[in-house]
Scaffold this motif. Structure first.
Motif, mmCIF file in Angstrom:
data_model
loop_
_atom_site.group_PDB
_atom_site.id
_atom_site.type_symbol
_atom_site.label_atom_id
_atom_site.label_comp_id
_atom_site.label_asym_id
_atom_site.label_seq_id
_atom_site.Cartn_x
_atom_site.Cartn_y
_atom_site.Cartn_z
ATOM 1 N N ALA A 1 35.616 45.604 28.006
ATOM 2 C CA ALA A 1 34.981 44.378 28.497
ATOM 3 C C ALA A 1 35.755 43.105 28.139
ATOM 4 N N PRO A 2 36.175 42.900 26.893
ATOM 5 C CA PRO A 2 36.901 41.657 26.568
ATOM 6 C C PRO A 2 38.198 41.500 27.355
ATOM 7 N N LEU A 3 38.941 42.586 27.527
ATOM 8 C CA LEU A 3 40.181 42.507 28.287
ATOM 9 C C LEU A 3 39.910 42.182 29.750
ATOM 10 N N ASP A 4 38.784 42.648 30.259
ATOM 11 C CA ASP A 4 38.422 42.376 31.643
ATOM 12 C C ASP A 4 38.145 40.886 31.845
ATOM 13 N N VAL A 5 37.432 40.276 30.907
ATOM 14 C CA VAL A 5 37.142 38.838 30.999
ATOM 15 C C VAL A 5 38.448 38.040 30.955
ATOM 16 N N THR B 1 49.750 41.824 32.854
ATOM 17 C CA THR B 1 49.970 42.384 31.517
ATOM 18 C C THR B 1 48.668 42.857 30.888
ATOM 19 N N VAL B 2 47.668 41.971 30.874
ATOM 20 C CA VAL B 2 46.387 42.362 30.282
ATOM 21 C C VAL B 2 45.694 43.412 31.132
ATOM 22 N N SER B 3 45.955 43.401 32.439
ATOM 23 C CA SER B 3 45.375 44.420 33.310
ATOM 24 C C SER B 3 45.915 45.802 32.961
ATOM 25 N N LEU B 4 47.211 45.875 32.671
ATOM 26 C CA LEU B 4 47.801 47.153 32.280
ATOM 27 C C LEU B 4 47.343 47.561 30.888
ATOM 28 N N LEU B 5 47.190 46.570 30.011
ATOM 29 C CA LEU B 5 46.643 46.870 28.688
ATOM 30 C C LEU B 5 45.220 47.403 28.814
ATOM 31 N N LYS B 6 44.491 46.859 29.776
ATOM 32 C CA LYS B 6 43.121 47.306 30.037
ATOM 33 C C LYS B 6 43.113 48.693 30.684
ATOM 34 N N ALA C 1 41.401 54.052 31.439
ATOM 35 C CA ALA C 1 41.663 55.354 32.048
ATOM 36 C C ALA C 1 41.546 56.471 31.021
ATOM 37 N N SER C 2 42.097 56.234 29.821
ATOM 38 C CA SER C 2 42.054 57.252 28.793
ATOM 39 C C SER C 2 40.621 57.579 28.392
#
Length: 322
Positions: free
Chosen positions: A33-37, A288-293, A298-299
């Motif tokens: 959730a935080p990465l999505d925001v 970048t944050v999207s890939l981190l998310k 996914a995992s």
């Protein structure tokens, strides 16, 4: 149940697939959730190095990178700011996971029943089934996705006082179509994304399972999910940015945290406008944050799904043995 995990589309009954998919979506959403925001805030930020736009009196971008955005939100809005839009997002992921895995199982079973000489095999089945599942789940849960984006786009000023109030306001001032702003971009994005994701995932999974080395991120399931997700997300990311920009259109557009979001209409025109005004960087802002998310999402999703299915089948086998 043996230690070997059966292929995704062959595991469990329809009800078990729906339940496991819903559980996986719910757990995954809470974790990321935080990465999505942060991603949404970056995607909605309109800024060009050659023609900087003022946002709230700040010349240039308000948010600068993933860590900069995280610090800014924590400083200005507190810890709860990182979970804005989490209620509609949890509902969306709960429904999305169940619909997605259910549609994938149904589509793949249907495609594999096609008689010769028209039968499909391997990656073709995975791609079509994944694309179909993604399109069905995206369309069914899109209003919740739009609400998630609008709440995440709220800064210190509350645009909507509650989830119920937001639904009433959109219905009253924008009509039913207001809940589906940007759906074209969403479906255009999710079809190739899910197709590429499931095809890559099921291709990587047996390879990873035979790896002689210990694998991180939950083993072969988790690592395969990460690689497949990163590959697919990068390929379709401009459509994700387009979807976010379209979702905040409407009468409340100027009240969100970014006061200078331009008016857009249509997927193609939005893509062209962003690329002309902000360059290719604008289309990939927040990647970048999207890939981190994508990696933990996914995992966690695939790992939780596989374990939930295994647990349900184990319980079922235990009941039968009694």
């Amino acid at each position: 149940m043996s230690g070997e995990v059966a292929q995704l589309k062959h595991e469990g009954s329809q009800l078990q697939v729906v339940a496991a998919g819903a559980i996986a979506g719910l757990v995954s959403r809470f974790v990321i959730a935080p990465l999505d925001v942060i991603k949404i805030r970056l995607q909605l930020q309109v800024h060009s190095l050659s023609d900087p736009l003022s946002t709230r009196g700040v010349q240039g971008p308000t948010y600068k990178g993933t860590l900069g955005t995280l610090k800014y939100i924590l400083r200005e809005e507190g810890l709860t700011g990182l979970w804005k839009g989490n209620v509609p997002a949890e509902l969306m992921y709960l429904c999305y996971g169940g619909i997605q895995f259910s549609a994938y199982k149904y589509s793949s079973t249907l495609l594999e029943s096609i008689p010769a000489p028209y039968e499909l095999h391997g990656s073709a089945v995975s791609f079509i089934s994944g694309a179909t599942a993604g399109a069905c789940a995206t369309t069914a849960t899109y209003p919740l996705d739009l609400l998630r984006t609008r709440f995440a786009a709220q800064g210190t000023e509350r645009v909507y006082t509650s989830l119920a109030a937001s639904i009433r306001h959109i219905a009253q001032h924008e009509g039913p179509k207001g809940f589906f702003r940007g759906l074209g971009a969403g479906v255009s994005q999710i079809v190739p994304y899910m197709g590429l994701f499931f095809a890559s995932y099921e291709g990587l999974k047996p390879v990873m399972a035979n790896s002689p080395l210990a694998l991180p991120f939950g083993g072969s399931d988790g690592l395969s999910g990460i690689i497949a997700s990163v590959f697919a997300k990068t390929a379709v990311y401009p459509l994700d940015t387009t979807r976010k920009r379209l979702q905040v259109q409407g009468p409340m557009r100027s009240k969100f945290v970014h006061r200078n979001i331009p008016m857009y209409s249509g997927v193609i025109s939005t893509l062209v406008t962003i690329s002309k005004r902000e360059g290719m960087r604008g289309l990939y802002r927040g990647l970048t944050v999207s890939l981190l998310k994508a990696a933990p999402a996914a995992s966690v999703t695939m790992w939780t799904y596989e374990r939930a299915i295994a647990g349900m089948l184990m319980l079922e086998d235990g009941r039968r043995a009694e």
